[in-house]
Motif scaffolding. Structure first.
Motif, PDB file in Angstrom:
ATOM      1  N   THR A 206       0.838  -1.193   0.000  1.00 57.75           N
ATOM      2  CA  THR A 206       0.000   0.000   0.000  1.00 57.75           C
ATOM      3  C   THR A 206       0.874   1.246   0.000  1.00 57.75           C
ATOM      4  O   THR A 206       2.052   1.202   0.355  1.00 57.75           O
ATOM      5  N   ILE A 207       0.281   2.347  -0.400  1.00 60.80           N
ATOM      6  CA  ILE A 207       0.996   3.627  -0.381  1.00 60.80           C
ATOM      7  C   ILE A 207       1.473   3.926   1.036  1.00 60.80           C
ATOM      8  O   ILE A 207       2.611   4.373   1.245  1.00 60.80           O
ATOM      9  N   SER A 208       0.628   3.659   2.033  1.00 55.57           N
ATOM     10  CA  SER A 208       0.996   3.937   3.431  1.00 55.57           C
ATOM     11  C   SER A 208       2.193   3.103   3.856  1.00 55.57           C
ATOM     12  O   SER A 208       3.096   3.591   4.543  1.00 55.57           O
ATOM     13  N   GLU A 209       2.211   1.809   3.475  1.00 58.19           N
ATOM     14  CA  GLU A 209       3.319   0.947   3.865  1.00 58.19           C
ATOM     15  C   GLU A 209       4.608   1.336   3.149  1.00 58.19           C
ATOM     16  O   GLU A 209       5.696   1.207   3.703  1.00 58.19           O
ATOM     17  N   MET A 210       4.490   1.800   1.923  1.00 59.90           N
ATOM     18  CA  MET A 210       5.671   2.271   1.196  1.00 59.90           C
ATOM     19  C   MET A 210       6.258   3.488   1.902  1.00 59.90           C
ATOM     20  O   MET A 210       7.471   3.588   2.081  1.00 59.90           O
ATOM     21  N   GLY A 211       5.405   4.428   2.333  1.00 54.87           N
ATOM     22  CA  GLY A 211       5.865   5.597   3.076  1.00 54.87           C
ATOM     23  C   GLY A 211       6.444   6.680   2.179  1.00 54.87           C
ATOM     24  O   GLY A 211       6.836   6.421   1.034  1.00 54.87           O
ATOM     25  N   PRO A 212       6.519   7.910   2.685  1.00 55.57           N
ATOM     26  CA  PRO A 212       6.972   9.034   1.861  1.00 55.57           C
ATOM     27  C   PRO A 212       8.429   8.959   1.437  1.00 55.57           C
ATOM     28  O   PRO A 212       8.791   9.469   0.384  1.00 55.57           O
TER      29      PRO A 212
ATOM     30  N   LEU B 282      -2.746   4.230  -5.889  1.00 56.40           N
ATOM     31  CA  LEU B 282      -2.385   5.509  -6.505  1.00 56.40           C
ATOM     32  C   LEU B 282      -3.552   6.481  -6.557  1.00 56.40           C
ATOM     33  O   LEU B 282      -3.358   7.683  -6.409  1.00 56.40           O
ATOM     34  N   LYS B 283      -4.751   5.989  -6.749  1.00 53.61           N
ATOM     35  CA  LYS B 283      -5.882   6.912  -6.811  1.00 53.61           C
ATOM     36  C   LYS B 283      -6.142   7.558  -5.450  1.00 53.61           C
ATOM     37  O   LYS B 283      -6.611   8.698  -5.374  1.00 53.61           O
ATOM     38  N   ASP B 284      -5.807   6.848  -4.365  1.00 54.84           N
ATOM     39  CA  ASP B 284      -5.899   7.458  -3.030  1.00 54.84           C
ATOM     40  C   ASP B 284      -4.910   8.620  -2.908  1.00 54.84           C
ATOM     41  O   ASP B 284      -5.255   9.689  -2.404  1.00 54.84           O
ATOM     42  N   LEU B 285      -3.687   8.381  -3.366  1.00 56.38           N
ATOM     43  CA  LEU B 285      -2.655   9.421  -3.257  1.00 56.38           C
ATOM     44  C   LEU B 285      -3.007  10.623  -4.132  1.00 56.38           C
ATOM     45  O   LEU B 285      -2.837  11.772  -3.715  1.00 56.38           O
ATOM     46  N   LYS B 286      -3.512  10.361  -5.331  1.00 52.63           N
ATOM     47  CA  LYS B 286      -3.891  11.471  -6.214  1.00 52.63           C
ATOM     48  C   LYS B 286      -5.037  12.276  -5.609  1.00 52.63           C
ATOM     49  O   LYS B 286      -5.046  13.511  -5.704  1.00 52.63           O
ATOM     50  N   SER B 287      -5.983  11.597  -4.999  1.00 57.85           N
ATOM     51  CA  SER B 287      -7.100  12.303  -4.353  1.00 57.85           C
ATOM     52  C   SER B 287      -6.609  13.159  -3.190  1.00 57.85           C
ATOM     53  O   SER B 287      -7.070  14.283  -2.999  1.00 57.85           O
ATOM     54  N   MET B 288      -5.654  12.606  -2.399  1.00 57.33           N
ATOM     55  CA  MET B 288      -5.128  13.359  -1.268  1.00 57.33           C
ATOM     56  C   MET B 288      -4.348  14.587  -1.732  1.00 57.33           C
ATOM     57  O   MET B 288      -4.432  15.667  -1.123  1.00 57.33           O
TER      58      MET B 288
END
Length: 496
Positions: A107-113, A147-153
């Motif tokens: 997940t995007i969260s697990e990957m981290g910034p 990715l769509k979560d990150l784009k929305s955020m």
């Protein structure tokens, strides 16, 4: 339980309890790196140790088939003096793109910034914005899964930048735009396959087969390594997941897992400074989790000194000297090995035939053994490449059933879409109420104007009637007055 690597003056072993001190397999193309890798992987599997390794060229899948004993292998077996029984090994296939193996997702969260910034090739300012996006998502309970979560955020943070600025700092629309463009490029490269659920559970690559052998996890990387930034980030991510999720075990007789990092130069060529610092930290600390790491590359100087210094077990195949830079690299490589008084390490490096390597492993006290020019033992599995159909036949398994179909549960995208829809409905309701209010005001104004007009009309009518009445009265008065006057004058005239 030591692993037989081959034979120099004596048999050369890799001590199992020293594998978590990490290692290096290096050498020019065609000098035997893959053979050495296979020998170690097979031995680890036989000891019950799971392995994770990428297959960049497509020549590792054949671990699942027993090898043949030809004349060359017979000579090696006789020279080394080893027991040799060809056999196949239990392998599990993985593929980020899900084509030649079980899908691998996170997940995007697990990957981290941090890792995501490297993947997107962001500068320091843009990385700061991405950190804000993650922080806002955490504070507002919004899951970042794909990715769509990150784009929305990103869009949410941009749309609400004025309100968020006071708490999180300045949010530049230019930086957000740059991140959005990088995401588009990443999406076009197929990275959207990598983000989502079900996310890989680390325990699924640390397994033994039904006979107690370590499962060999092969990551199909023929396509992945052509996307070097994604390949580098993926490999560091999975190492980070191992470090963060495994318990401390200290130094055991056998490692819990051995991780091979093939084409390691890609990481250091495409990894950011922060990413390499992260990897250096993981390499230094992950040994306490019972994980050994082997870097596989052409030249040792492909690897930064701070990481190379942590690789205790070194297996160096031949290097070729075509330029002054090559000769300098060979000299530097020779300095990484403990000298053997019987030969010049530097000279042997350039003259070894394929299938030989300079080997310096750690002894029981963790000290480097004297370097040996070693004939590498033959693998027990086949060198014959598998066809695409043969590889696909290996995919069906319980792991594939678990990971094949993606799951899209409610996360930031859905919640923010719902917020947008709710806001739209509220705005439409407010607009309708405002329109109704304005219509009521207009009607009231029209009625008031009508009433005022009515009063004006009545007043005008009254004025007209008054004027007409006055005119009529005046006319009557004049007529009557004339008659009276004529009567009076007539009487006077008559009397005369």
């Amino acid at each position: 339980m030591d692993i037989l690597i081959g034979k120099g003056d004596e048999k050369v072993y890799l001590k199992s309890e020293m594998i978590n001190r990490h290692g290096l397999i290096a050498g020019a193309t065609g000098t035997g790196k893959t053979t050495t890798l296979r020998v170690i992987v097979e031995a680890l599997s036989e000891l019950g140790v799971p392995v994770f390794l990428p297959d960049v060229k497509g020549d590792i899948f054949s671990l699942t088939k027993p090898g043949d004993i030809d004349e060359n292998i017979s000579e090696r077996i006789n020279f080394i003096g080893m027991d040799f029984n060809p056999r196949a090994y239990d392998i599990e296939l993985w593929d980020v793109f899900g084509e030649m193996g079980h899908p691998v997702r996170t997940t995007i969260s697990e990957m981290g910034p941090l890792l995501l910034s490297n993947l997107l090739d962001l500068n320091e300012v843009q990385e700061g914005i991405l950190n804000i996006v993650f922080r806002v998502a955490d504070d507002e309970g919004l899951l970042l899964l794909d990715l769509k979560d990150l784009k929305s955020m990103l869009q949410y943070v941009l749309d609400n930048s004025k309100e968020l600025r006071g708490k999180y700092g300045n949010i530049s629309s230019a930086s957000v735009g740059a991140i959005q463009r990088s995401l588009l490029v990443l999406e076009n490269e197929g990275a959207d396959y990598f983000f989502g659920e079900p996310a890989l559970e680390i325990e699924d690559i640390i397994r033994q087969d039904s006979e107690g052998g370590g499962v060999i996890n092969i990551l199909n990387s023929k396509l992945l390594h052509q996307k070097p930034r994604l390949y580098a980030t993926f490999m560091v991510w999975i190492l980070s997941e191992l470090y963060e999720n495994l318990p401390e075990v200290g130094d055991n007789e056998l490692p819990k897992l051995v991780f091979f990092f093939d084409e390691a130069h890609i990481l250091f060529q495409y990894g950011s400074k922060v990413l390499i610092e992260k990897l250096t930290q993981v390499v230094r600390l992950i040994r306490s989790k019972g994980v050994g790491i082997f870097f596989v590359t052409q030249r040792p100087n492909d690897i930064p000194e701070e990481i190379l210094s942590q690789l205790g077990n070194k297996i160096q195949h031949a290097l070729r000297a075509f330029t002054p830079k090559d000769r300098k690299a060979i000299k530097e490589t020779a300095q990484n090995f403990r000298d053997n008084p019987n030969f010049s390490t530097e000279e042997v490096l350039t003259n070894m035939p394929s299938g030989y390597a300079l080997v310096s492993t750690l002894d029981a006290d963790g000290l480097p053994n004297i370097t040996e020019k070693t004939m590498i033992a033959p693998p027990k599995s086949s060198f014959e490449a598998l066809s695409a159909n043969e590889i696909r036949e290996l995919i069906p398994s319980d792991m594939d059933k678990k990971y094949r179909n993606s799951v899209d549960r409610e996360s930031a995208f859905e919640i923010l879409e719902e917020r947008i829809l709710l806001k739209k409905e509220q705005d439409e309701k407010l607009e309708a109420e405002e329109a109704k209010r304005k219509e009521e005001i207009r009607r009231d104004q029209d009625e008031a104007r009508a009433e005022r007009q009515k009063k004006r009309n009545k007043s005008e009518l009254e004025k007209q009637i008054g004027r007409m009445t006055n005119s009529a009265l005046n006319s009557i008065s004049r007529t009557l007055g004339n008659k009276i006057l004529r009567g009076i004058l007539g009487g006077l005239i008559g009397k005369k």
